[in-house]
Write a protein that holds these residues in place. Structure first.
Motif, short mmCIF file in Angstrom:
data_model
loop_
_atom_site.label_atom_id
_atom_site.label_comp_id
_atom_site.label_asym_id
_atom_site.label_seq_id
_atom_site.Cartn_x
_atom_site.Cartn_y
_atom_site.Cartn_z
N LYS A 67 9.85 51.35 91.52
CA LYS A 67 8.90 50.19 91.53
C LYS A 67 7.58 50.36 92.52
CE LYS A 67 12.35 47.21 90.36
NZ LYS A 67 12.07 46.31 88.98
N ASP A 68 6.71 49.53 91.87
CA ASP A 68 5.41 49.58 92.30
C ASP A 68 5.24 48.37 93.20
OD1 ASP A 68 2.49 49.42 92.87
OD2 ASP A 68 1.97 49.73 90.90
N LEU A 69 5.12 48.74 94.58
CA LEU A 69 5.30 47.70 95.70
C LEU A 69 3.98 46.80 95.73
CD1 LEU A 69 7.49 49.30 98.44
CD2 LEU A 69 8.16 48.13 96.35
N SER A 70 2.94 47.19 94.93
CA SER A 70 1.87 46.59 94.94
C SER A 70 1.75 45.45 93.91
CB SER A 70 0.49 47.52 94.83
OG SER A 70 0.45 47.85 93.34
N LYS A 71 2.71 45.18 93.24
CA LYS A 71 2.87 44.27 92.20
C LYS A 71 3.42 42.77 92.75
CE LYS A 71 1.16 47.09 89.24
NZ LYS A 71 -0.33 47.02 88.82
N PRO A 72 3.08 41.86 92.34
CA PRO A 72 3.38 40.58 92.72
C PRO A 72 4.66 40.24 92.56
CG PRO A 72 1.27 40.12 91.71
CD PRO A 72 1.61 41.53 91.34
N ASN A 73 5.52 39.84 93.57
CA ASN A 73 6.88 39.56 93.31
C ASN A 73 7.85 40.64 92.92
OD1 ASN A 73 6.56 36.58 93.28
ND2 ASN A 73 5.78 36.63 91.51
N VAL A 74 7.25 41.67 93.39
CA VAL A 74 8.27 42.88 93.25
C VAL A 74 9.59 42.85 94.06
CG1 VAL A 74 6.93 44.19 94.94
CG2 VAL A 74 8.43 45.64 93.01
#
Length: 261
Positions: free
Chosen positions: A59-66
């Motif tokens: 997962k890319d934790l910089s993405k919204p709603n991750v």
């Protein structure tokens, strides 16, 4: 009954070291990172060495709603320990740094960490058991010229952790915030992408020792954990000099140890 720990930024650095400590204590692991290959390697290493279940989420934790994606993906598995470790730095004057990269940092350090905590906290409270370990930094204790967003976001993590730790007294849930100084991880390479030199080697700590310090503090329910006598002194620098002087000292350290291309 076997307990489960969820660790972000688990493919390297402190996240990796904390994963090993949790595996050694027989926790099942949910490891999260953006680096799929390294996650795969870490999973294989842990399974070979320890008797625990390991699941990985890329997962890319910089993405919204991750955070919502993560909670949906773990399929109602009770999380006994949450480690918000993922993070990175960026060096340079605020007017020259890339906003998209800084926005990613704010999402990783502030929004995703806070949202994951929010989403998993009720389960811990209902079970009257749980531990949260947030990885902040020595940077949290003063403003940081030339790394302004990094210092500010780590300061948020410190304040947030202390506040909810107070709120959660008597619930069976504890919150610990680990505030290490310079640590020998890939952080130094990432933070200096925009710098032609990086000479930081003073007070450089071993990641396994820092992780163990934070892990023990978490297990004891300590709220603020600062490894190392030098770091403890630096964290209290504002008691001995004015805030403006402390800021000047930090800038001098940054300029001495790195130079911008």
């Amino acid at each position: 009954m076997t307990k489960t720990a969820l660790i972000t930024g688990a493919a390297s650095g402190l996240g990796y070291e904390l994963s090993l400590l949790l595996a050694n204590d027989n926790y099942n692991l949910i490891l999260i990172d953006v680096d799929a290959e390294k996650l795969k390697e870490v999973k294989a290493e842990i399974i070979e060495t320890y008797k625990c279940k390991v699941d990985v989420l890329v997962k890319d934790l910089s993405k919204p709603n991750v955070a919502v994606e993560i909670v949906e993906a773990i399929n109602d598995v009770p999380i006994d320990i949450l480690v918000n470790n993922a993070g990175f730095g960026l060096f340079g004057s605020f007017n020259n740094t890339e906003w998209e990269r800084e926005l990613d940092m704010i999402h990783v350090h502030v929004i995703t960490s806070t949202h994951l905590t929010k989403l998993l906290l009720d389960g811990m409270i209902n079970r009257r058991s749980g531990k949260i370990l947030n990885i902040s930094s020595l940077a949290a204790f003063q403003p940081g010229p030339l790394m302004s967003i990094y210092y500010a976001s780590k300061s948020y993590l410190l304040s947030f952790s202390e506040a909810i730790a107070n709120e959660l007294k008597g619930t069976g849930v504890t919150v610990t915030v680990l505030c290490p100084g310079p640590t020998k991880t890939s952080f130094q390479e990432v933070v200096s992408e925009s710098a032609s030199d990086n000479k930081i080697d003073f007070n450089m700590a071993c990641p396994s020792e820092v992780a163990l310090y934070g892990y023990n503090a978490m297990q004891k329910g300590k709220i603020v954990a600062i490894p190392g006598l030098i770091n403890k002194f630096l964290a209290s620098l504002h008691r001995f000099v004015s805030r403006s002087m402390a800021t000047k000292i930090i800038r001098n350290i940054q300029e001495k140890n790195r130079k911008i291309d």
